[in-house]
Design an enzyme around this catalytic site. Structure first.
Site, short mmCIF file in Angstrom:
data_model
loop_
_atom_site.label_atom_id
_atom_site.label_comp_id
_atom_site.label_asym_id
_atom_site.label_seq_id
_atom_site.Cartn_x
_atom_site.Cartn_y
_atom_site.Cartn_z
N TRP A 158 42.00 31.70 30.47
CA TRP A 158 40.54 31.48 30.48
C TRP A 158 39.74 32.76 30.47
CZ3 TRP A 158 39.09 34.16 34.65
CH2 TRP A 158 40.01 34.28 35.69
N ASN A 159 40.38 33.93 30.70
CA ASN A 159 39.56 35.12 30.99
C ASN A 159 38.92 35.79 29.76
OD1 ASN A 159 42.08 35.98 30.18
ND2 ASN A 159 42.23 37.62 31.68
N ARG A 167 43.97 37.05 18.95
CA ARG A 167 45.14 37.94 18.95
C ARG A 167 46.40 37.22 18.51
NH1 ARG A 167 45.19 41.95 24.07
NH2 ARG A 167 46.33 40.29 25.09
N LYS A 182 46.59 25.91 22.39
CA LYS A 182 46.17 25.22 23.61
C LYS A 182 45.43 26.23 24.49
CE LYS A 182 47.85 24.66 27.57
NZ LYS A 182 46.54 24.89 28.24
N PRO A 183 44.10 26.25 24.39
CA PRO A 183 43.35 27.16 25.25
C PRO A 183 43.34 26.64 26.69
CG PRO A 183 41.83 25.81 23.98
CD PRO A 183 43.23 25.44 23.53
N GLY A 236 49.21 34.70 30.12
CA GLY A 236 48.87 34.06 31.40
C GLY A 236 49.67 34.70 32.51
N GLU A 258 52.60 37.69 27.19
CA GLU A 258 51.70 38.70 27.76
C GLU A 258 51.40 38.24 29.18
OE1 GLU A 258 50.98 41.42 26.44
OE2 GLU A 258 51.36 41.10 24.31
N ARG A 286 35.27 45.22 34.55
CA ARG A 286 35.13 44.44 33.32
C ARG A 286 35.69 43.05 33.60
NH1 ARG A 286 37.94 44.33 27.78
NH2 ARG A 286 39.79 44.91 28.94
N CYS A 292 44.34 41.17 32.89
CA CYS A 292 45.68 41.67 33.22
C CYS A 292 45.70 43.19 33.15
CB CYS A 292 46.73 41.04 32.33
SG CYS A 292 46.29 41.14 30.60
N SER A 449 42.06 48.74 25.04
CA SER A 449 42.40 47.69 24.08
C SER A 449 41.81 47.97 22.71
CB SER A 449 41.90 46.34 24.58
OG SER A 449 42.52 46.04 25.80
P1 ADP Z 1 45.82 31.95 34.98
O1 ADP Z 1 46.23 32.42 36.32
O2 ADP Z 1 45.22 32.98 34.09
O3 ADP Z 1 45.06 30.65 34.98
P2 ADP Z 1 48.07 30.48 34.03
O4 ADP Z 1 49.38 31.10 33.70
O5 ADP Z 1 48.00 29.51 35.13
O6 ADP Z 1 47.16 31.75 34.23
O7 ADP Z 1 47.41 29.80 32.75
C1 ADP Z 1 47.42 30.35 31.47
C2 ADP Z 1 47.53 29.24 30.46
O8 ADP Z 1 48.76 28.54 30.68
C3 ADP Z 1 46.45 28.17 30.52
O9 ADP Z 1 46.18 27.72 29.19
C4 ADP Z 1 47.10 27.07 31.32
O10 ADP Z 1 46.56 25.79 31.02
C5 ADP Z 1 48.52 27.16 30.82
N1 ADP Z 1 49.56 26.64 31.71
C6 ADP Z 1 49.61 26.69 33.05
N2 ADP Z 1 50.76 26.14 33.50
C7 ADP Z 1 51.45 25.72 32.41
C8 ADP Z 1 52.74 25.08 32.19
N3 ADP Z 1 53.53 24.76 33.20
N4 ADP Z 1 53.11 24.82 30.92
C9 ADP Z 1 52.32 25.17 29.88
N5 ADP Z 1 51.13 25.78 30.02
C10 ADP Z 1 50.69 26.05 31.25
#
Ligand code: ADP
Length: 486
Positions: A158-159, A167, A182-183, A236, A258, A286, A292, A449
């Site tokens: 989401w950030n 990217r 899948k955002p 994530g 990443e 920022r 990250c 970046s």
């Molecule tokens: P953050 O701490 O930045 O929210 P996450 O790793 O929880 O990081 O989330 C990053 C992305 O991964 C989001 O799009 C979230 O919906 C997705 N996500 C979180 N858990 C899962 C999972 N078990 N399987 C697939 N996607 C996931």
């Protein structure tokens, strides 16, 4: 002047599968919130497991035609997308700021940076090549070519709602791969507007599909297990990345990850302290520290720690919290109530370990999820805050005695994404480049970046690189043919 309601009305609210906007197979909506006010910005369709598989089927069906398009044709679609995003840049910036909270100026910078991936990979699309040469025995000609690996599943956080998507999408499409994106469910509006913009640029049906869901794990599992998928690319947390890698292993998917960071920001006694303070403001604040690449640990030489901390505190006190889209705002909210709670716990936990509060430490506005830009000084070496990704506007300051000590502290983490160092000594800078265990290093800068550079980390910070000539390789695989010499 852009009217907020009209802008929100322009954003599609459905899933995008096989070139069609659809509600999905099961009813259900996701409420998207403004983190600065907690008010609803929009309600959008919530994808189910079968919608996820429909999106994959669409990407798979579109792959044979897409991989056969001329590289120039793919390049031109990417370039057209770049031009359209440039035309709509202020709209993109406002959507990012509304759903994610960052000040408009930062959102504009994200649009410039994120869009650059379309321009860069439009230029790279026509430069994929192989090699041709004699084998060492002299008995054959080794020929290599590269082919797109196949349908890609891209999961973004989401950030940076635009840049994290571009990217991945731009190099994938440049290589000839189709994509299911899948955002994150917290900030999907930017991706929805991006998909619409790509549709307007002439995107063929099925080449990019977009699903948003509150059931990430349930919806992603069957996609990752499906033999039609050939690649997963994720940005994530390290915890989720490890789970996805384990799942990807079952289907032997090429994987780009990443993941988290724990960036050291080292200020040596020979640094330009004012420059270091300016760099620290960027590296720490920022995105309200929700990156990250955010500086997570400030390692400052004993002799200048007090001056550095005082100057940084003075700058932080000048920040004005507020809604990102307001002109006067220079500090947005954090993303959620959970994130806000984590900041409170970090401060109290670290003070409990004997650190002192140099600035901030509390909640400046009650409406949204705000938290002060905060400095904690004299933080003990084994404090928890130095081991975890803070992902918020808190700067812990630790003192070091000499260069070896600084390097030892910097590398004392399982992460290895980025490091920052301020020094005027060139020999020292060269030594640091060799000894810091991070995929990226900024010398005398707090922002590194760039679409033309390989972004990525060592150790638990990830696998693979995004951007640069390296970025497209993540979506290609080599094919070798031998022609015997006669
Ligand atoms: P953050 O701490 O930045 O929210 P996450 O790793 O929880 O990081 O989330 C990053 C992305 O991964 C989001 O799009 C979230 O919906 C997705 N996500 C979180 N858990 C899962 C999972 N078990 N399987 C697939 N996607 C996931």
């Amino acid at each position: 002047m852009i009217n907020e309601d009209e802008l929100l009305a322009e954003i599609p609210k459905q899933l995008f599968i096989d070139g069609q906007w659809t509600d999905g197979r099961e009813a259900g909506m996701i409420r998207i919130e403004d983190p600065a006010t907690r008010q609803t910005l929009a309600e959008i369709s919530n994808a189910s497991v079968s919608d996820g598989l429909d999106a994959l089927a669409s990407a798979h069906a579109a792959m044979p035609a897409w991989e056969k398009t001329a590289p120039r044709e793919r390049a031109e679609l990417l370039r057209k997308t770049f031009d359209l995003i440039s035309e709509r840049s202020e709209k993109f910036a406002r959507i990012i700021s509304l759903e994610m909270g960052k000040p408009l100026q930062e959102a504009r910078a994200e649009v410039t940076y994120g869009n650059e991936f379309f321009r860069w990979f439009s230029e790279e699309a026509v430069r994929v090549s192989g090699r041709f040469g004699l084998n060492p025995e002299g008995t054959g000609r080794i020929t290599t070519t590269k082919r797109p690996i196949g349908p890609v599943y891209a999961i973004t956080p989401w950030n940076f709602p635009l840049a994290m998507a571009t990217r991945k999408i731009a190099p994938a499409l440049a290589a000839g791969c189709t994509v299911v994106l899948k955002p994150a469910e917290l900030t999907p509006l930017t991706s929805l507007y991006l998909a619409k913009t790509m549709e307007d640029a002439g995107l063929p049906a099925g080449v990019l599909n977009l699903i948003v869901t509150t059931k990430s794990k349930e919806v992603s599992g069957p996609i990752i297990d499906d033999p039609r998928l050939r690649k997963i690319t994720f940005t994530g947390s390290t915890a989720v990345g490890k789970t996805l890698l384990a799942q990807a292993a079952q289907n032997v998917l090429k994987s780009s990850m990443e993941l988290g960071g724990n960036a050291p920001f080292i200020v040596f006694e020979d640094a330009d302290i004012d420059a270091a303070v300016s760099g620290a403001m960027i590296a720490k604040l920022r995105n309200m520290g929700q990156a990250c690449t955010a500086a997570n640990r400030f390692l400052v030489h004993d002799s200048i720690a007090a001056e550095f901390t005082d100057k940084l505190a003075a700058k932080m006190r000048m920040l004005k919290p507020g809604r990102g889209v307001e002109k006067s705002t220079s500090l947005g909210p954090v993303i959620s109530s959970d994130a806000q709670q984590r900041m409170i716990e970090h401060v109290s936990g670290t003070l409990g370990r004997g650190a002192e509060l140099a600035s901030g430490g509390s909640i400046p506005l009650s409406a949204g999820y705000f938290f002060d830009a905060t400095i904690l000084e004299n933080v003990p070496y084994d404090a928890n805050i130095l081991k975890q990704e803070i992902f918020g506007p808190i700067a812990p300051v630790v003192k070091f005695s000499d260069e070896d000590h600084a390097i030892q502290l910097a590398n004392d983490t399982e992460y290895g994404l980025v490091s920052y160092a301020y020094t005027r000594n060139l020999d020292r800078a060269m030594r640091l480049v060799d000894s810091l265990e991070t995929g990226m290093t900024g010398i005398n800068t707090g922002l590194i970046s760039n679409a033309a550079a390989p972004f990525g980390g060592f150790k638990h910070s990830g696998l693979g690189r995004e951007g640069g000539p390296e970025g497209i390789e993540e979506f290609l695989e080599a094919r070798y043919v031998l022609f015997p010499t006669t």
